[in-house]
Design a protein around this motif. Structure first.
Motif, short mmCIF file in Angstrom:
data_model
loop_
_atom_site.label_atom_id
_atom_site.label_comp_id
_atom_site.label_asym_id
_atom_site.label_seq_id
_atom_site.Cartn_x
_atom_site.Cartn_y
_atom_site.Cartn_z
N ALA A 53 12.15 -77.33 45.45
CA ALA A 53 13.00 -77.31 46.66
C ALA A 53 14.26 -76.49 46.42
CB ALA A 53 13.36 -78.74 47.07
N TYR A 54 14.89 -76.68 45.26
CA TYR A 54 16.10 -75.92 44.95
C TYR A 54 15.80 -74.43 44.89
CZ TYR A 54 19.90 -73.64 42.73
OH TYR A 54 20.89 -72.73 42.49
N LEU A 55 14.73 -74.07 44.19
CA LEU A 55 14.40 -72.66 44.04
C LEU A 55 14.06 -72.03 45.39
CD1 LEU A 55 14.15 -70.44 41.97
CD2 LEU A 55 11.77 -71.06 41.67
N ALA A 56 13.36 -72.75 46.25
CA ALA A 56 13.04 -72.24 47.58
C ALA A 56 14.32 -71.99 48.38
CB ALA A 56 12.13 -73.22 48.32
N MET A 57 15.29 -72.90 48.25
CA MET A 57 16.56 -72.72 48.94
C MET A 57 17.29 -71.49 48.41
SD MET A 57 20.12 -73.02 48.46
CE MET A 57 20.12 -73.85 46.90
N GLU A 58 17.33 -71.36 47.09
CA GLU A 58 18.04 -70.25 46.47
C GLU A 58 17.42 -68.90 46.87
OE1 GLU A 58 17.64 -69.52 42.11
OE2 GLU A 58 19.78 -69.99 42.12
N VAL A 59 16.11 -68.80 46.74
CA VAL A 59 15.42 -67.56 47.09
C VAL A 59 15.56 -67.28 48.59
CG1 VAL A 59 13.15 -66.45 47.24
CG2 VAL A 59 13.83 -67.63 45.15
N GLY A 60 15.43 -68.31 49.41
CA GLY A 60 15.57 -68.14 50.85
C GLY A 60 16.94 -67.61 51.23
N LEU A 61 17.98 -68.13 50.59
CA LEU A 61 19.34 -67.67 50.87
C LEU A 61 19.51 -66.21 50.46
CD1 LEU A 61 22.21 -68.32 51.82
CD2 LEU A 61 22.72 -69.03 49.47
N TRP A 65 20.24 -63.00 52.98
CA TRP A 65 21.38 -62.11 52.79
C TRP A 65 20.94 -60.66 52.57
CZ3 TRP A 65 23.32 -59.32 48.52
CH2 TRP A 65 24.61 -58.80 48.71
N LEU A 66 19.90 -60.45 51.78
CA LEU A 66 19.44 -59.09 51.50
C LEU A 66 18.94 -58.39 52.77
CD1 LEU A 66 17.65 -59.59 48.09
CD2 LEU A 66 19.68 -58.19 48.52
N GLU A 67 18.40 -59.15 53.70
CA GLU A 67 17.93 -58.56 54.95
C GLU A 67 19.09 -58.02 55.79
OE1 GLU A 67 15.56 -61.61 56.71
OE2 GLU A 67 13.84 -61.13 55.44
N ASP A 68 20.28 -58.61 55.62
CA ASP A 68 21.47 -58.13 56.33
C ASP A 68 22.71 -58.59 55.56
OD1 ASP A 68 23.46 -57.32 58.03
OD2 ASP A 68 22.84 -58.59 59.71
N ALA A 72 27.16 -62.35 55.08
CA ALA A 72 28.07 -63.11 54.21
C ALA A 72 28.63 -62.17 53.15
CB ALA A 72 27.33 -64.26 53.55
N GLN A 73 29.79 -62.52 52.63
CA GLN A 73 30.37 -61.76 51.53
C GLN A 73 29.59 -62.07 50.25
OE1 GLN A 73 33.05 -59.61 51.58
NE2 GLN A 73 32.95 -59.78 53.80
N ALA A 74 29.33 -61.06 49.45
CA ALA A 74 28.58 -61.24 48.20
C ALA A 74 29.26 -62.27 47.30
CB ALA A 74 28.42 -59.91 47.47
N GLU A 75 30.58 -62.23 47.21
CA GLU A 75 31.31 -63.16 46.36
C GLU A 75 31.10 -64.61 46.79
OE1 GLU A 75 32.77 -60.57 47.99
OE2 GLU A 75 32.90 -59.18 46.30
N GLY A 76 31.11 -64.84 48.09
CA GLY A 76 30.89 -66.18 48.61
C GLY A 76 29.47 -66.66 48.36
N LEU A 77 28.53 -65.76 48.48
CA LEU A 77 27.13 -66.09 48.22
C LEU A 77 26.95 -66.51 46.76
CD1 LEU A 77 24.26 -65.76 49.71
CD2 LEU A 77 24.07 -63.78 48.22
N VAL A 78 27.49 -65.71 45.85
CA VAL A 78 27.37 -66.01 44.42
C VAL A 78 28.06 -67.34 44.11
CG1 VAL A 78 28.08 -65.29 42.11
CG2 VAL A 78 27.12 -63.62 43.71
N GLU A 79 29.26 -67.53 44.63
CA GLU A 79 30.00 -68.77 44.38
C GLU A 79 29.22 -69.99 44.87
OE1 GLU A 79 33.10 -71.13 42.98
OE2 GLU A 79 32.70 -69.01 42.64
N LEU A 84 26.04 -74.81 43.56
CA LEU A 84 24.91 -75.65 43.91
C LEU A 84 23.90 -75.83 42.77
CD1 LEU A 84 23.99 -74.53 47.54
CD2 LEU A 84 24.78 -76.79 46.81
N HIS A 85 23.92 -74.92 41.81
CA HIS A 85 22.90 -74.95 40.75
C HIS A 85 22.95 -76.28 40.00
CE1 HIS A 85 20.44 -73.81 37.34
NE2 HIS A 85 19.98 -72.85 38.11
#
Length: 86
Positions: A53-61, A65-68, A72-79, A84-85
């Motif tokens: 479930a965690y991996l599906a969420m991470e990959v989905g996010l 983001w990669l599609e557009d 979101a800002q890259a920094e916020g995405l990474v943070e 959450l990890h």
């Protein structure tokens, strides 16, 4: 654009590219089991399902983001992913 065409949900090369690669959930599941053994995590939680479930969420996010990248800002995405990890 190259990412979207090759790997996006509507990828035009889908028939030729094969399935989208999958990450192993083993390291996350092992970490979750260790947390259960230390009493830090609910023992009723299924580590394998939780890791998937965690991996599906991470990959989905990341795919979202990669599609557009303007979504979101890259920094916020990474943070967010780091915090959450498990």
């Amino acid at each position: 654009e190259a990412y979207r065409v090759c790997f996006g949900r509507e990828r035009s090369a889908a028939a030729h590219a094969g399935p989208v690669p999958s990450e192993s959930t083993r390291p996350i599941a092992l970490d979750l089991r260790a947390r259960q053994a230390r009493g830090e995590l609910d023992p009723a939680l299924d580590p394998e399902l939780a890791a998937r479930a965690y991996l599906a969420m991470e990959v989905g996010l990341l795919l979202w983001w990669l599609e557009d990248p303007k979504r979101a800002q890259a920094e916020g995405l990474v943070e967010t992913l780091v915090r959450l990890h498990p």
